[in-house]
Scaffold this motif. Structure first.
Motif, PDB file in Angstrom:
ATOM      1  N   ALA A  27       0.846  -1.213   0.000  1.00  0.00           N
ATOM      2  CA  ALA A  27       0.000   0.000   0.000  1.00  0.00           C
ATOM      3  C   ALA A  27       0.873   1.252   0.000  1.00  0.00           C
ATOM      4  N   ASN A  28       1.916   1.244   0.839  1.00  0.00           N
ATOM      5  CA  ASN A  28       2.760   2.437   0.933  1.00  0.00           C
ATOM      6  C   ASN A  28       3.599   2.654  -0.321  1.00  0.00           C
ATOM      7  N   THR A  29       4.161   1.577  -0.855  1.00  0.00           N
ATOM      8  CA  THR A  29       4.979   1.702  -2.070  1.00  0.00           C
ATOM      9  C   THR A  29       4.109   2.157  -3.236  1.00  0.00           C
ATOM     10  N   LEU A  30       2.915   1.531  -3.289  1.00  0.00           N
ATOM     11  CA  LEU A  30       1.982   1.883  -4.359  1.00  0.00           C
ATOM     12  C   LEU A  30       1.656   3.378  -4.304  1.00  0.00           C
ATOM     13  N   SER A  31       1.430   3.900  -3.094  1.00  0.00           N
ATOM     14  CA  SER A  31       1.104   5.323  -2.931  1.00  0.00           C
ATOM     15  C   SER A  31       2.278   6.197  -3.361  1.00  0.00           C
ATOM     16  N   ASP A  32       3.493   5.804  -2.911  1.00  0.00           N
ATOM     17  CA  ASP A  32       4.680   6.599  -3.259  1.00  0.00           C
ATOM     18  C   ASP A  32       4.890   6.630  -4.765  1.00  0.00           C
ATOM     19  N   GLU A  33       4.741   5.448  -5.370  1.00  0.00           N
ATOM     20  CA  GLU A  33       4.928   5.355  -6.818  1.00  0.00           C
ATOM     21  C   GLU A  33       3.856   6.162  -7.554  1.00  0.00           C
ATOM     22  N   PHE A  34       2.657   6.134  -6.952  1.00  0.00           N
ATOM     23  CA  PHE A  34       1.559   6.881  -7.553  1.00  0.00           C
ATOM     24  C   PHE A  34       1.847   8.396  -7.520  1.00  0.00           C
ATOM     25  N   VAL A  35       2.356   8.867  -6.377  1.00  0.00           N
ATOM     26  CA  VAL A  35       2.688  10.295  -6.246  1.00  0.00           C
ATOM     27  C   VAL A  35       3.719  10.682  -7.318  1.00  0.00           C
ATOM     28  N   ALA A  36       4.727   9.825  -7.472  1.00  0.00           N
ATOM     29  CA  ALA A  36       5.786  10.101  -8.451  1.00  0.00           C
ATOM     30  C   ALA A  36       5.225  10.097  -9.872  1.00  0.00           C
ATOM     31  N   MET A  37       4.325   9.135 -10.100  1.00  0.00           N
ATOM     32  CA  MET A  37       3.765   8.998 -11.438  1.00  0.00           C
ATOM     33  C   MET A  37       2.918  10.208 -11.814  1.00  0.00           C
ATOM     34  N   ARG A  67      -0.536   7.236   5.739  1.00  0.00           N
ATOM     35  CA  ARG A  67       0.154   6.025   5.290  1.00  0.00           C
ATOM     36  C   ARG A  67      -0.511   4.786   5.876  1.00  0.00           C
ATOM     37  N   ALA A  68      -0.280   3.674   5.188  1.00  0.00           N
ATOM     38  CA  ALA A  68      -0.916   2.421   5.644  1.00  0.00           C
ATOM     39  C   ALA A  68      -0.224   1.901   6.884  1.00  0.00           C
ATOM     40  N   SER A  69      -0.982   1.262   7.739  1.00  0.00           N
ATOM     41  CA  SER A  69      -0.393   0.622   8.920  1.00  0.00           C
ATOM     42  C   SER A  69      -0.863  -0.833   8.940  1.00  0.00           C
ATOM     43  N   ILE A  70      -0.246  -1.611   9.875  1.00  0.00           N
ATOM     44  CA  ILE A  70      -0.617  -3.037   9.927  1.00  0.00           C
ATOM     45  C   ILE A  70      -1.960  -3.170  10.646  1.00  0.00           C
ATOM     46  N   SER A  71      -2.841  -3.876   9.991  1.00  0.00           N
ATOM     47  CA  SER A  71      -4.166  -4.065  10.568  1.00  0.00           C
ATOM     48  C   SER A  71      -4.097  -5.051  11.737  1.00  0.00           C
ATOM     49  N   ASP A  72      -4.805  -4.729  12.864  1.00  0.00           N
ATOM     50  CA  ASP A  72      -4.787  -5.591  14.063  1.00  0.00           C
ATOM     51  C   ASP A  72      -5.488  -6.921  13.818  1.00  0.00           C
ATOM     52  N   SER A  73      -6.610  -6.803  13.164  1.00  0.00           N
ATOM     53  CA  SER A  73      -7.375  -8.039  12.935  1.00  0.00           C
ATOM     54  C   SER A  73      -7.491  -8.260  11.433  1.00  0.00           C
ATOM     55  N   PRO A  74      -7.393  -9.515  11.017  1.00  0.00           N
ATOM     56  CA  PRO A  74      -7.474  -9.782   9.583  1.00  0.00           C
ATOM     57  C   PRO A  74      -8.853  -9.422   9.012  1.00  0.00           C
ATOM     58  N   VAL A  75      -8.850  -8.953   7.793  1.00  0.00           N
ATOM     59  CA  VAL A  75     -10.119  -8.642   7.132  1.00  0.00           C
ATOM     60  C   VAL A  75     -10.825  -9.956   6.806  1.00  0.00           C
ATOM     61  N   ILE A  76      -9.997 -10.897   6.313  1.00  0.00           N
ATOM     62  CA  ILE A  76     -10.471 -12.271   6.096  1.00  0.00           C
ATOM     63  C   ILE A  76      -9.363 -13.215   6.553  1.00  0.00           C
ATOM     64  N   PRO A  77      -9.627 -14.364   7.156  1.00  0.00           N
ATOM     65  CA  PRO A  77     -10.971 -14.806   7.481  1.00  0.00           C
ATOM     66  C   PRO A  77     -11.479 -14.154   8.765  1.00  0.00           C
ATOM     67  N   GLN A  78     -12.794 -14.144   8.954  1.00  0.00           N
ATOM     68  CA  GLN A  78     -13.373 -13.644  10.186  1.00  0.00           C
ATOM     69  C   GLN A  78     -14.179 -14.783  10.795  1.00  0.00           C
ATOM     70  N   PRO A  79     -13.491 -15.595  11.628  1.00  0.00           N
ATOM     71  CA  PRO A  79     -14.146 -16.825  12.086  1.00  0.00           C
ATOM     72  C   PRO A  79     -15.489 -16.578  12.770  1.00  0.00           C
TER      73      PRO A  79
END
Ligand SMILES: Nc1ncnc2c1ncn2[C@@H]1O[C@H](COP(=O)(O)OP(=O)(O)OP(=O)(O)O)[C@@H](O)[C@H]1O
Ligand SMILES: [Mg+2]
Length: 439
Positions: free
Chosen positions: A83-93, A115-127
């Motif tokens: 997510a972060n690299t994609l954003s940086d590359e997007f800004v440059a582009m 900027r993106a951070s690490i999510s505490d709980s997974p989006v999937i799976p959600q038992p």
């Protein structure tokens, strides 16, 4: 993002509009192949550009100049890095795209707002959510199947069905009792089990039938085999005998007779023997180990049961027994199999039709009733047999309780029995306060 601002309010507004329109096309750029490839190269990922593209979503919020980028990955760390690299590359582009060739300052500018951070709980799976959805679906499916099963179930289980189809009242509801498989006859003098009580209620209810001309020659039948005819006939007879009536039980099933087996009697001399003139009624009648109960077994199995049962001799024999006993209970064959029962019924005071709970099909019962109607046999009432006392049928069993069940009748003790001087059962009235009744 922002475009080069104007000096007047109108120009600023115009600039905003342009920015908002650009945002829409930028969102597409964010999920495009070029940016995906640049991100892969930068991070040294070992996946293809289309693969990465499929994990990226970019959405622009309406009337804003913000773009949300979402990256899904099995590793939360890698998702954040992408997510972060994609954003940086997007800004440059964007800078490359928006900078005019003459090298003057770009027309539009994009910055990474968060900027993106690490999510505490997974989006999937959600038992938990998945389990909840699973349970919900399971429940819906279960209910659906139960409803479907009920819709497809054309057996008689409801009181209204039994009454409507037979066009007669229900005189009893006999519970399923495994004990009856071993020993059909109930020892009434020492038995107060639910099934014994059920038969006592049948006895009580019989007195409410045809009050002016109480039925005394009663044929017990049903639509198909194995509905509990013989077991019920034996115990109705025993319940009547318990109330000090003089009862004869006749095996009118000359095809598969069973009464002699259940009551430990000898078969050879019986109904068919008397009808053929080979023995007198007196010789054929057998005393049983139960007080008040005499039995006429089927006799040897004849080649022409229907003919024998329809004979004048048969009618005479029934009248003779009627004269000597308070009740003549006749066990018989299934109505849909052979005509024997209908023929017998035509010469009797009335018929009790059995319907095995959850077994007898509605059409079978309807046809059986028609066959009785066609010979003008009077239908006294219907009896539910083998009603489950636990599980799905248990509620029904209570519900199927007849009038006597609802008033909680208690059988009178010996000595309180009502007998008319002529030996016929007296028409007793129900005494609610004393809670006693008799037949
Ligand atoms: N109330 C009951 N509880 C449990 N089992 C029963 C009950 N009534 C009858 N049965 C059993 O069901 C089977 C059929 O009963 P029964 O022989 O009385 O039926 P039937 O209608 O006379 O059969 P058929 O048509 O062959 O003469 C027997 O194994 C019997 O023990
Ligand atoms: Mg039988």
């Amino acid at each position: 993002m922002s475009t080069n601002g104007g000096s007047t309010l109108a120009e600023t507004y115009q600039g905003n509009r342009v920015s908002q329109e650009r945002v829409v096309s930028y969102a597409q750029l964010l999920t495009g192949e070029t940016l995906a490839q640049r991100t892969i190269d930068k991070l040294g990922l070992e996946i293809s550009a289309p693969e990465l593209q499929s994990h990226v979503t970019a959405s622009s919020k309406l009337d804003t100049v913000l773009i949300d980028v979402q990256v899904l990955d099995t590793s939360p760390v890698r998702a954040r890095d992408i997510a972060n690299t994609l954003s940086d590359e997007f800004v440059a582009m964007v800078r490359e795209l928006e900078t005019p060739e003459d090298g003057t300052s770009p027309n539009a500018r994009v910055v990474v707002e968060q900027r993106a951070s690490i999510s505490d709980s997974p989006v999937i799976p959600q038992p938990i959510r998945n389990i909840a959805i699973g349970l919900g679906l399971g429940l819906v499916l279960g209910i659906g199947l139960a409803v479907l099963r009920d819709l497809l179930d054309n057996t008689v289980k409801r009181r209204e069905d039994l009454e409507n189809i037979t066009k007669a009242g229900i005189v009893g509801s006999i519970p399923l009792d495994k004990e009856r498989r071993k020993q059909a006859a109930i020892a009434f003098e020492s038995d107060n089990s639910p099934i014994a009580e059920a038969f006592r209620k049948v006895r009580t209810n019989l007195q409410f039938l045809a009050v002016d001309n109480p039925p005394r020659v009663i044929v017990v039948t049903s639509s198909v085999p194995n509905e509990g005819k013989s077991t019920t006939a034996i115990n109705i007879a025993l319940a009547l005998a318990e109330a000090e009536h003089n009862v004869v039980l006749v095996d009118g099933d000359m095809r598969r007779p069973t009464l002699h087996k259940h009551l430990d009697l000898v078969q050879p001399v019986g109904f068919s023997t008397v009808l053929s003139g080979s023995a007198s009624l007196d010789d054929a009648l057998q005393e049983t180990r139960f007080r008040g109960l005499t039995v006429l077994t089927s006799g040897a199995i004849p080649p022409n049961p229907s003919e024998l049962l329809g004979s004048l001799a048969a009618k005479k024999l029934l009248s003779e027994m009627r004269a000597h006993f308070d009740f003549v209970i006749v066990d018989s064959t299934p109505l849909l199999a052979v005509t024997d029962a209908a023929i017998l019924a035509a010469g009797a005071d009335g018929v009790l039709i059995m319907a095995r709970f959850g077994h007898t099909k509605r059409e079978q019962l309807a046809h059986a009733v028609e066959s009785l109607e066609s010979v003008g046999a009077p239908l006294l009432g219907a009896v539910f047999t083998m009603v489950p006392t636990r599980g799905s049928g248990s509620y029904s069993y209570g519900y199927y309780g007849d009038a006597a069940v609802r008033t909680q009748s208690v059988e009178p003790k010996v000595g309180a029995k009502h007998m008319a001087p002529d030996g016929n059962p007296a028409q007793s009235t129900v005494d609610e306060s004393a809670n006693t009744r008799s037949l």
